[in-house]
Design an enzyme around this catalytic site. Structure first.
Site, short mmCIF file in Angstrom:
data_model
loop_
_atom_site.label_atom_id
_atom_site.label_comp_id
_atom_site.label_asym_id
_atom_site.label_seq_id
_atom_site.Cartn_x
_atom_site.Cartn_y
_atom_site.Cartn_z
N CYS A 13 0.83 -1.21 0.00
CA CYS A 13 0.00 0.00 0.00
C CYS A 13 0.87 1.26 0.00
CB CYS A 13 -0.92 -0.03 1.22
SG CYS A 13 -1.77 1.52 1.53
N CYS A 16 0.58 3.18 3.34
CA CYS A 16 1.32 2.50 4.41
C CYS A 16 2.82 2.77 4.28
CB CYS A 16 1.05 1.00 4.40
SG CYS A 16 -0.56 0.53 5.07
N ASP A 39 -0.98 16.76 -0.22
CA ASP A 39 -1.24 16.01 -1.46
C ASP A 39 -0.20 16.40 -2.50
OD1 ASP A 39 -4.03 14.50 -2.68
OD2 ASP A 39 -2.55 15.26 -4.11
N HIS A 55 -4.26 0.29 8.44
CA HIS A 55 -4.64 0.13 7.03
C HIS A 55 -6.13 -0.22 6.92
CE1 HIS A 55 -4.26 -0.70 2.74
NE2 HIS A 55 -5.06 -1.74 2.97
N ASN A 99 -13.11 9.75 -1.27
CA ASN A 99 -13.52 8.95 -2.41
C ASN A 99 -13.49 7.47 -1.99
OD1 ASN A 99 -13.63 11.30 -4.00
ND2 ASN A 99 -11.44 11.18 -4.39
N GLY A 105 -14.34 7.14 -7.25
CA GLY A 105 -13.14 7.87 -7.67
C GLY A 105 -11.92 7.63 -6.80
N HIS A 110 -6.28 3.04 0.72
CA HIS A 110 -6.03 3.23 2.16
C HIS A 110 -6.83 4.47 2.51
CE1 HIS A 110 -2.96 3.29 5.71
NE2 HIS A 110 -3.87 4.24 5.95
N HIS A 112 -8.40 7.75 3.20
CA HIS A 112 -7.82 9.09 3.31
C HIS A 112 -8.90 10.12 3.12
CE1 HIS A 112 -7.45 7.71 -0.87
NE2 HIS A 112 -7.62 8.96 -1.24
N HIS A 114 -9.46 13.96 2.06
CA HIS A 114 -8.90 15.16 1.47
C HIS A 114 -9.45 16.36 2.24
CE1 HIS A 114 -7.75 13.31 -2.54
NE2 HIS A 114 -8.62 12.41 -2.12
P1 5GP Z 1 -7.98 9.40 -4.30
O1 5GP Z 1 -8.11 9.63 -5.77
O2 5GP Z 1 -7.64 7.96 -3.98
O3 5GP Z 1 -9.12 9.92 -3.49
O4 5GP Z 1 -6.78 10.31 -3.83
C1 5GP Z 1 -5.46 9.94 -3.86
C2 5GP Z 1 -4.66 11.21 -3.69
O5 5GP Z 1 -3.34 10.85 -3.35
C3 5GP Z 1 -4.60 12.07 -4.95
O6 5GP Z 1 -5.12 13.36 -4.66
C4 5GP Z 1 -3.11 12.10 -5.29
O7 5GP Z 1 -2.67 13.34 -5.76
C5 5GP Z 1 -2.46 11.74 -3.97
N1 5GP Z 1 -1.21 11.02 -4.09
C6 5GP Z 1 -0.98 9.96 -4.90
N2 5GP Z 1 0.28 9.52 -4.75
C7 5GP Z 1 0.84 10.32 -3.82
C8 5GP Z 1 2.16 10.38 -3.23
O8 5GP Z 1 3.05 9.58 -3.53
N3 5GP Z 1 2.38 11.36 -2.31
C9 5GP Z 1 1.42 12.25 -1.96
N4 5GP Z 1 1.75 13.17 -1.05
N5 5GP Z 1 0.18 12.23 -2.48
C10 5GP Z 1 -0.10 11.29 -3.40
ZN ZN Z 2 -2.30 1.15 3.75
#
Ligand code: 5GP
Ligand code: ZN
Length: 125
Positions: A13, A16, A39, A55, A99, A105, A110, A112, A114
């Site tokens: 992950c 993680c 982000d 996780h 999401n 989306g 894992h 999270h 925003h």
């Molecule tokens: P999701 O689309 O799953 O809701 O959001 C994933 C978020 O993780 C996206 O906004 C993306 O920009 C962010 N993200 C993806 N990879 C990384 C990373 O390696 N480091 C950081 N800081 N953010 C990441």
């Molecule tokens: Zn994880």
């Protein structure tokens, strides 16, 4: 699996690995149970992710046993939003998004949240 029925870590992950500092990130906040970091592709002047270190794969995986942890996570949101430069409510404020699943989306599996804010216009949203 631990008492919460979530694996403590998933070695594959991305988040993680970020929690374990195997992948670098820009920290916003850290304690025993949570980590928040900027982000990598921000939509707004303030855009950070708040995650449980445990996780939990998504909001679809949450059950009553997780309520105390998620309650504490929610209380962190307004505190960290102000810390990171979101303007005070009601003229300021922030957006809280999670999401869930492919149709929701979600890209990283894992949990999270925003947290986005700051003066408009934003890049997206
Ligand atoms: P999701 O689309 O799953 O809701 O959001 C994933 C978020 O993780 C996206 O906004 C993306 O920009 C962010 N993200 C993806 N990879 C990384 C990373 O390696 N480091 C950081 N800081 N953010 C990441
Ligand atoms: Zn994880």
């Amino acid at each position: 699996m631990d008492a919460h029925s979530h694996p403590a870590h998933d070695p594959d992950c991305l988040f993680c690995k970020i929690v374990a500092k195997k992948i670098p990130s820009r920290p916003v906040y850290e304690d025993e149970d949570f980590y928040a970091f900027h982000d990598i592709a921000p939509w707004a002047p303030v855009h950070f992710l708040l995650i449980p270190k445990l996780h939990i794969a998504s909001m679809a995986h949450v059950s009553a046993q997780d309520a105390p942890l998620l309650g504490r996570m929610m209380v962190l949101v307004p505190q960290l939003a102000l810390q990171e430069g979101c303007n005070p409510y009601p003229e300021g404020g922030f957006r809280l998004v999670t999401n869930t699943g492919a149709e929701g989306g979600q890209e990283v599996r894992h949990l999270h949240w925003h947290v986005m804010g700051g003066p408009r216009p934003w890049l997206r949203g």
